[in-house]
Design a protein around this motif. Sequence first.
Motif, PDB file in Angstrom:
ATOM      1  N   ASP A 202      -0.845  -2.198  -0.084  1.00  0.00           N
ATOM      2  CA  ASP A 202      -2.165  -2.836  -0.059  1.00  0.00           C
ATOM      3  C   ASP A 202      -2.768  -2.717   1.346  1.00  0.00           C
ATOM      4  OD1 ASP A 202      -4.284  -4.656  -0.021  1.00  0.00           O
ATOM      5  OD2 ASP A 202      -3.324  -5.918  -1.523  1.00  0.00           O
ATOM      6  N   MET A 205      -2.276  -5.375   3.953  1.00  0.00           N
ATOM      7  CA  MET A 205      -1.037  -5.516   4.729  1.00  0.00           C
ATOM      8  C   MET A 205      -1.283  -5.124   6.184  1.00  0.00           C
ATOM      9  SD  MET A 205       1.530  -6.525   2.958  1.00  0.00           S
ATOM     10  CE  MET A 205       0.679  -7.514   1.785  1.00  0.00           C
ATOM     11  N   PRO A 226       8.614  -0.108   6.728  1.00  0.00           N
ATOM     12  CA  PRO A 226       9.534  -0.775   5.788  1.00  0.00           C
ATOM     13  C   PRO A 226       9.026  -0.780   4.349  1.00  0.00           C
ATOM     14  CG  PRO A 226       8.855  -2.290   7.540  1.00  0.00           C
ATOM     15  CD  PRO A 226       8.232  -0.987   7.846  1.00  0.00           C
ATOM     16  N   LEU A 227       7.718  -0.897   4.181  1.00  0.00           N
ATOM     17  CA  LEU A 227       7.192  -0.944   2.816  1.00  0.00           C
ATOM     18  C   LEU A 227       7.244   0.418   2.140  1.00  0.00           C
ATOM     19  CD1 LEU A 227       4.143  -3.360   3.208  1.00  0.00           C
ATOM     20  CD2 LEU A 227       6.312  -3.801   2.063  1.00  0.00           C
ATOM     21  N   HIS A 306      13.429  -5.165  -4.480  1.00  0.00           N
ATOM     22  CA  HIS A 306      12.213  -5.524  -3.790  1.00  0.00           C
ATOM     23  C   HIS A 306      11.017  -5.481  -4.737  1.00  0.00           C
ATOM     24  CE1 HIS A 306       9.405  -5.467  -0.622  1.00  0.00           C
ATOM     25  NE2 HIS A 306      10.367  -5.664   0.211  1.00  0.00           N
ATOM     26  N   PRO A 307      10.197  -6.522  -4.818  1.00  0.00           N
ATOM     27  CA  PRO A 307       9.082  -6.516  -5.780  1.00  0.00           C
ATOM     28  C   PRO A 307       8.120  -5.367  -5.530  1.00  0.00           C
ATOM     29  CG  PRO A 307       8.836  -8.284  -4.165  1.00  0.00           C
ATOM     30  CD  PRO A 307      10.204  -7.734  -3.984  1.00  0.00           C
ATOM     31  N   TYR A 308       7.967  -5.020  -4.261  1.00  0.00           N
ATOM     32  CA  TYR A 308       7.018  -3.963  -3.936  1.00  0.00           C
ATOM     33  C   TYR A 308       7.479  -2.618  -4.436  1.00  0.00           C
ATOM     34  CZ  TYR A 308       2.841  -4.903  -1.500  1.00  0.00           C
ATOM     35  OH  TYR A 308       1.556  -5.230  -1.223  1.00  0.00           O
TER      36      TYR A 308
ATOM     37  N   ALA B  85      -1.970 -11.678   1.329  1.00  0.00           N
ATOM     38  CA  ALA B  85      -1.464 -10.555   2.130  1.00  0.00           C
ATOM     39  C   ALA B  85      -0.214 -10.912   2.913  1.00  0.00           C
ATOM     40  CB  ALA B  85      -2.556 -10.025   3.076  1.00  0.00           C
ATOM     41  N   LEU B  86       0.693 -11.638   2.292  1.00  0.00           N
ATOM     42  CA  LEU B  86       1.976 -11.907   2.942  1.00  0.00           C
ATOM     43  C   LEU B  86       2.792 -10.614   2.938  1.00  0.00           C
ATOM     44  CD1 LEU B  86       2.869 -15.344   1.317  1.00  0.00           C
ATOM     45  CD2 LEU B  86       1.854 -14.918   3.554  1.00  0.00           C
ATOM     46  N   PHE B  87       3.624 -10.449   3.971  1.00  0.00           N
ATOM     47  CA  PHE B  87       4.457  -9.252   4.032  1.00  0.00           C
ATOM     48  C   PHE B  87       5.636  -9.444   3.088  1.00  0.00           C
ATOM     49  CE2 PHE B  87       2.669  -9.629   8.428  1.00  0.00           C
ATOM     50  CZ  PHE B  87       1.679  -8.675   8.236  1.00  0.00           C
ATOM     51  N   PRO B  88       5.714  -8.650   2.016  1.00  0.00           N
ATOM     52  CA  PRO B  88       6.730  -8.911   0.983  1.00  0.00           C
ATOM     53  C   PRO B  88       8.146  -8.627   1.463  1.00  0.00           C
ATOM     54  CG  PRO B  88       5.531  -6.894   0.496  1.00  0.00           C
ATOM     55  CD  PRO B  88       4.858  -7.509   1.678  1.00  0.00           C
ATOM     56  N   HIS B  89       8.274  -7.799   2.506  1.00  0.00           N
ATOM     57  CA  HIS B  89       9.626  -7.439   2.950  1.00  0.00           C
ATOM     58  C   HIS B  89      10.160  -8.423   3.986  1.00  0.00           C
ATOM     59  CE1 HIS B  89       6.756  -5.765   5.718  1.00  0.00           C
ATOM     60  NE2 HIS B  89       7.694  -5.514   6.597  1.00  0.00           N
ATOM     61  N   SER B 132       8.044 -13.442  -2.656  1.00  0.00           N
ATOM     62  CA  SER B 132       8.147 -13.299  -4.113  1.00  0.00           C
ATOM     63  C   SER B 132       8.889 -14.467  -4.746  1.00  0.00           C
ATOM     64  CB  SER B 132       8.858 -11.992  -4.452  1.00  0.00           C
ATOM     65  OG  SER B 132      10.136 -11.970  -3.855  1.00  0.00           O
TER      66      SER B 132
END
Lengths: 321, 357
Positions: A202, A205, A226-227, A306-308, B85-89, B132
């Motif tokens: 996104d 981010m 990382p993403l 990981h959800p992403y 827009a939180l960083f998911p990792h 999450s």
Amino acid sequence: MAMSKGQPVVEPALGQAGSAPVPAERTGRWARALLVFPVGMLIVFFVVPLIMLVVVSFYRNIPGAGWEPAFTLENYVRAFSRGLYRDRLVYTLEISVLNAVLCLLAGYPFTYFLVRLASPFWRKLGLTLAIGTLWLTYVVRSYAWSVLLSATSGIGQVFAWLGLTDRPVGYAPGPVATVVGLMYVFLPFMILSLYGSLKAIDPSMEEASMNLGARPWRTFVHVVLPLSLPGAAAGAVMVFLLTMGNYVVPSILGQPAQWTMPVIITNQVMNESNVPFGAAMSVILLAVLGLLAYGTGRLVGTARVHPYAGSRVAVDGGERR
Amino acid sequence: MQHLQLIGLTKRFGAVTAVDNLSLEIERGQFVTLLGPSGCGKTTVLRMIAGLETPDEGRIVVGGKDITFTPANRRGFGLVFQNYALFPHLTVMENVAFGLRARGESRDTIEREVKRALELVRLSGFEQRKPSQLSGGQQQRVALARALAARPEILLLDEPLSNLDAQLREETRAEILRLQKDSGITAIYVTHDQAEAFALSDRIAIMNRGRFEQIGTPAEIYARPANPFVARFLGNINVLPGTVKAVEEGRAQVDVGFARLWSRLDPAHPAQLGQAVQVCIHPENVEVTGADGPNATLVEVDIVQFHGVTTNVRFQAGEQYLHAVVLSRSNAAALRRGERVYVGVRPENVLLLPASA
């Protein structure tokens, strides 16, 4: 005809369990009947040849006269005891890792800037050009590189003209040509994998990162990289495995020193007529590939929790279509 | 004291002018809301303040310093994104610490500030969770904590409540107000929800098609909408087309089709004979009179909706609807559909707005 009639009956039943309009018993029968086709395909074209391969790998070779059924381990003993074949296996692993790393290093910046192009037109054009080389077979592309990298009519001439070398140098066949060829052939797979991964990030981010005071480099290292890791890992694994199994590129662009396992196996079977030994080496290569695929699959699998990563894989598939 | 000034801000996307020559001054510690329908350019204004968009024209000045072209990462404004827009990792703690780390704060400072920010949004104990693993409301609060942790000069909020359900929205609204009042931070809030804007803001700027329609306190705007757009945007205020039929000292009579209503004119808004106007009547000012009289007219009850403290009554008045809000314990709330009653509006409650827009 039976297939096309049966499918609509079965599909909703499988798709929405419980609410199927067809009695369960009938559905079950149909589903089982339909399974015969894929299972049959799998058995005929995959399981049987594999079993044949394993069986033949234990047969005894009769020089100049084919082979005879037996149960001997001599083919495996030979493969493991001779330095030549061990070295070839190690070399195959090395060049596959090298190629995966090179494709990642070349593919990542390219794909990163491609994804960031504002215009969808240029983005799609870039992606099409990058993967368009896949439309040509490996063989044609490999021969093209062998011409391009030859002393008489290739890049060597250009280098000499520029004064980089005293006289035109030929790179094909040789290590340079092999690496260049493998990279050229497998880079599109890396780009495809990375494209879906990077595209799925996104834009907010990076904006959030900037908003929090991170400079562009920090944003890249701590957010984008990382993403995009699952996509990069998947691409690297794919390139690695494809390189390990590739026969065409090293045989056309390499000298014997650049021959990988598939080339050695082909030689045994086609030139030496030693089918059992070729089969044994194939089994070894398959075992190594299988182990590595399992291991890396587990690695990438953990990343996928990981959800992403999950959404990215989905987008990845969508983008390709 | 002026904290933030927008001066002639303009932003175009291709042929579309998203933000059109906007000027706004915001005092230190104020809570200002940009209120408008979707696509009115309010988010673009916020993004320009945050440095995520560059204006085509105009300037942004903070504390006397022009920051129009200062990169986003050097502005020190905290932005709460609509999608958080939180960083998911990263964990909750790493998310909240992100800004402090980017600034190179010491480990102790980071630990202290993260703790403070999480206490502020009441999420202590959630440090090691991933976004999450949080509910929508919790994610929203992490986004708020992340924006506040680095002690931003200005807090920017882009529809931060739009992804929450009604109950949570109200609670979080109160939280945001408490946080802002406690910290005294200047806040700019973007929303399309007038109830949110009214509840939170010291001042509201109502936007439409890239321009401000009206700027004022919630009470000012509600009492006297500057034009029909604002009046309609504020909810169920009656806006009726009319023509000025008579003008006298301090008052004018308007024909709204089903009735002729006297309006008390204030000197700032004179009326001319024959002028086309929009008549604005607040629903709480529509009174059920029971008898004919000046500024009264016979109407038919169309719909009655009970809302607890109040009851909404919609009257059919000729071709028009007339909305009224009455206390539920008043007699008017007992009206039935189809009944015919006289309703009236006092002249001081009949506002004349220019017909344009």
